[in-house]
Write a protein that holds these residues in place. Sequence first.
Motif, PDB file in Angstrom:
ATOM      1  N   ARG A 126       0.829  -1.206   0.000  1.00 39.20           N
ATOM      2  CA  ARG A 126       0.000   0.000   0.000  1.00 39.20           C
ATOM      3  C   ARG A 126       0.859   1.249   0.000  1.00 39.20           C
ATOM      4  N   ARG A 127       1.913   1.250   0.791  1.00 37.37           N
ATOM      5  CA  ARG A 127       2.807   2.408   0.837  1.00 37.37           C
ATOM      6  C   ARG A 127       3.502   2.605  -0.501  1.00 37.37           C
ATOM      7  N   TRP A 128       3.938   1.502  -1.112  1.00 36.83           N
ATOM      8  CA  TRP A 128       4.595   1.598  -2.420  1.00 36.83           C
ATOM      9  C   TRP A 128       3.635   2.186  -3.464  1.00 36.83           C
ATOM     10  N   GLU A 129       2.420   1.675  -3.514  1.00 38.21           N
ATOM     11  CA  GLU A 129       1.459   2.142  -4.504  1.00 38.21           C
ATOM     12  C   GLU A 129       1.071   3.599  -4.254  1.00 38.21           C
ATOM     13  N   ARG A 130       0.996   3.990  -3.001  1.00 38.49           N
ATOM     14  CA  ARG A 130       0.684   5.388  -2.699  1.00 38.49           C
ATOM     15  C   ARG A 130       1.761   6.303  -3.255  1.00 38.49           C
ATOM     16  N   TRP A 131       3.026   5.946  -3.065  1.00 38.50           N
ATOM     17  CA  TRP A 131       4.122   6.771  -3.573  1.00 38.50           C
ATOM     18  C   TRP A 131       4.164   6.750  -5.094  1.00 38.50           C
ATOM     19  N   GLN A 132       3.923   5.589  -5.699  1.00 38.76           N
ATOM     20  CA  GLN A 132       3.915   5.500  -7.157  1.00 38.76           C
ATOM     21  C   GLN A 132       2.839   6.400  -7.761  1.00 38.76           C
ATOM     22  N   GLN A 133       1.711   6.482  -7.106  1.00 40.17           N
ATOM     23  CA  GLN A 133       0.591   7.254  -7.638  1.00 40.17           C
ATOM     24  C   GLN A 133       0.693   8.741  -7.327  1.00 40.17           C
ATOM     25  N   ALA A 134       1.412   9.094  -6.263  1.00 42.50           N
ATOM     26  CA  ALA A 134       1.489  10.494  -5.847  1.00 42.50           C
ATOM     27  C   ALA A 134       2.891  10.809  -5.338  1.00 42.50           C
ATOM     28  N   PRO A 135       3.838  11.077  -6.245  1.00 42.78           N
ATOM     29  CA  PRO A 135       5.199  11.421  -5.814  1.00 42.78           C
ATOM     30  C   PRO A 135       5.199  12.618  -4.882  1.00 42.78           C
ATOM     31  N   LEU A 136       6.125  12.624  -3.958  1.00 43.47           N
ATOM     32  CA  LEU A 136       6.203  13.719  -2.999  1.00 43.47           C
ATOM     33  C   LEU A 136       6.809  14.962  -3.647  1.00 43.47           C
ATOM     34  N   PRO A 137       6.444  16.134  -3.164  1.00 38.88           N
ATOM     35  CA  PRO A 137       7.018  17.376  -3.706  1.00 38.88           C
ATOM     36  C   PRO A 137       8.443  17.591  -3.190  1.00 38.88           C
ATOM     37  N   ASP A 138       9.028  18.683  -3.605  1.00 40.58           N
ATOM     38  CA  ASP A 138      10.353  19.107  -3.148  1.00 40.58           C
ATOM     39  C   ASP A 138      10.456  18.914  -1.637  1.00 40.58           C
ATOM     40  N   TYR A 139      11.482  18.182  -1.195  1.00 45.26           N
ATOM     41  CA  TYR A 139      11.569  17.860   0.231  1.00 45.26           C
ATOM     42  C   TYR A 139      11.710  19.114   1.097  1.00 45.26           C
ATOM     43  N   ARG A 140      12.163  20.215   0.507  1.00 41.40           N
ATOM     44  CA  ARG A 140      12.314  21.446   1.288  1.00 41.40           C
ATOM     45  C   ARG A 140      10.974  22.067   1.648  1.00 41.40           C
ATOM     46  N   THR A 141       9.894  21.544   1.079  1.00 41.82           N
ATOM     47  CA  THR A 141       8.552  22.023   1.428  1.00 41.82           C
ATOM     48  C   THR A 141       7.860  21.107   2.431  1.00 41.82           C
ATOM     49  N   TRP A 142       8.516  20.016   2.821  1.00 37.93           N
ATOM     50  CA  TRP A 142       7.836  19.049   3.678  1.00 37.93           C
ATOM     51  C   TRP A 142       7.511  19.605   5.045  1.00 37.93           C
ATOM     52  N   TYR A 143       8.398  20.412   5.580  1.00 38.24           N
ATOM     53  CA  TYR A 143       8.206  20.921   6.940  1.00 38.24           C
ATOM     54  C   TYR A 143       8.186  22.433   6.899  1.00 38.24           C
ATOM     55  N   ARG A 144       7.048  22.984   7.181  1.00 34.30           N
ATOM     56  CA  ARG A 144       6.864  24.424   7.077  1.00 34.30           C
ATOM     57  C   ARG A 144       7.464  25.131   8.297  1.00 34.30           C
ATOM     58  N   SER A 145       7.450  26.434   8.264  1.00 32.28           N
ATOM     59  CA  SER A 145       8.086  27.195   9.338  1.00 32.28           C
ATOM     60  C   SER A 145       7.460  26.914  10.699  1.00 32.28           C
ATOM     61  N   SER A 146       6.200  26.495  10.683  1.00 32.81           N
ATOM     62  CA  SER A 146       5.542  26.164  11.942  1.00 32.81           C
ATOM     63  C   SER A 146       6.026  24.837  12.511  1.00 32.81           C
ATOM     64  N   GLY A 147       6.766  24.076  11.674  1.00 35.54           N
ATOM     65  CA  GLY A 147       7.245  22.777  12.123  1.00 35.54           C
ATOM     66  C   GLY A 147       6.323  21.638  11.741  1.00 35.54           C
ATOM     67  N   HIS A 148       5.232  21.948  11.025  1.00 37.27           N
ATOM     68  CA  HIS A 148       4.270  20.904  10.668  1.00 37.27           C
ATOM     69  C   HIS A 148       3.846  21.069   9.217  1.00 37.27           C
ATOM     70  N   THR A 149       3.539  19.945   8.584  1.00 33.11           N
ATOM     71  CA  THR A 149       2.945  19.971   7.258  1.00 33.11           C
ATOM     72  C   THR A 149       1.439  19.879   7.411  1.00 33.11           C
ATOM     73  N   ALA A 150       0.755  20.067   6.291  1.00 24.37           N
ATOM     74  CA  ALA A 150      -0.676  19.786   6.293  1.00 24.37           C
ATOM     75  C   ALA A 150      -0.872  18.310   6.596  1.00 24.37           C
ATOM     76  N   ALA A 151      -2.013  17.958   7.168  1.00 22.11           N
ATOM     77  CA  ALA A 151      -2.234  16.591   7.627  1.00 22.11           C
ATOM     78  C   ALA A 151      -2.054  15.568   6.508  1.00 22.11           C
ATOM     79  N   ALA A 152      -2.610  15.839   5.321  1.00 22.22           N
ATOM     80  CA  ALA A 152      -2.501  14.899   4.215  1.00 22.22           C
ATOM     81  C   ALA A 152      -1.052  14.741   3.774  1.00 22.22           C
ATOM     82  N   ASP A 153      -0.328  15.856   3.695  1.00 27.63           N
ATOM     83  CA  ASP A 153       1.074  15.798   3.310  1.00 27.63           C
ATOM     84  C   ASP A 153       1.882  15.030   4.338  1.00 27.63           C
ATOM     85  N   ASP A 154       1.618  15.273   5.602  1.00 22.14           N
ATOM     86  CA  ASP A 154       2.353  14.605   6.663  1.00 22.14           C
ATOM     87  C   ASP A 154       2.155  13.101   6.592  1.00 22.14           C
ATOM     88  N   ALA A 155       0.929  12.656   6.304  1.00 20.32           N
ATOM     89  CA  ALA A 155       0.652  11.225   6.196  1.00 20.32           C
ATOM     90  C   ALA A 155       1.399  10.616   5.013  1.00 20.32           C
TER      91      ALA A 155
END
Length: 212
Positions: free
Chosen positions: A39-68
Amino acid sequence: MGFTSIWAISSHPDPFIAELSPRLLPAMEADRSEPHARRRWERWQQAPLPDYRTWYRSSGHTAAADDAAIRSFLDLTTPGRHVDDLCSGTVDPDFSAIENVWADRSDDNIFTSVHSKDYAVPSFFHAIGPARAALLPGWCGNFLLTSAQVRRTLPDVERALAFTDAERAAADAQDWLHYSPREECVLDGPLRLWRTAAANGLGLCGLAVHIS
């Protein structure tokens, strides 16, 4: 709590690959068959992650969907527990990757990426993206291949790891690992080992594990 991880690819004669097979192949298959792995493999195949420098915002948290999605990807690509336990000596105190796989390897016959509080395979997979990663044999950096399998898989590995200048620059920008001047980049070492092993009639063993 600190840790040190290693992703190593080493080349060996076929008889040695055969000796490793009864231990390593079942552990690798067990990690591939974990309930949520596919399931994790297929999730990544279907929705590649964005630039890793956007993963953690200045608040220290991503949006819930992004974090998952990030957590799912990291759970997928960090060392699998079956291979990790086997190679650390937890399963069998008479077997460890350091003593029984990597010992006495020359620089020509091994690629290593060692990091404190980080992992090579997640950075490597994120940098090349899911389409290229899908061309690589094995499961998330772990594989055991005979010399015939190395030759057979080399064209796909070359497709996965050959870049135009622009593609290489984009991949370099997404590889978050830091290297010393003597260290080999994860974008270079695997292809070097594959080509060398194929040219010399050797098999390959790839292991991503904790070493402390």
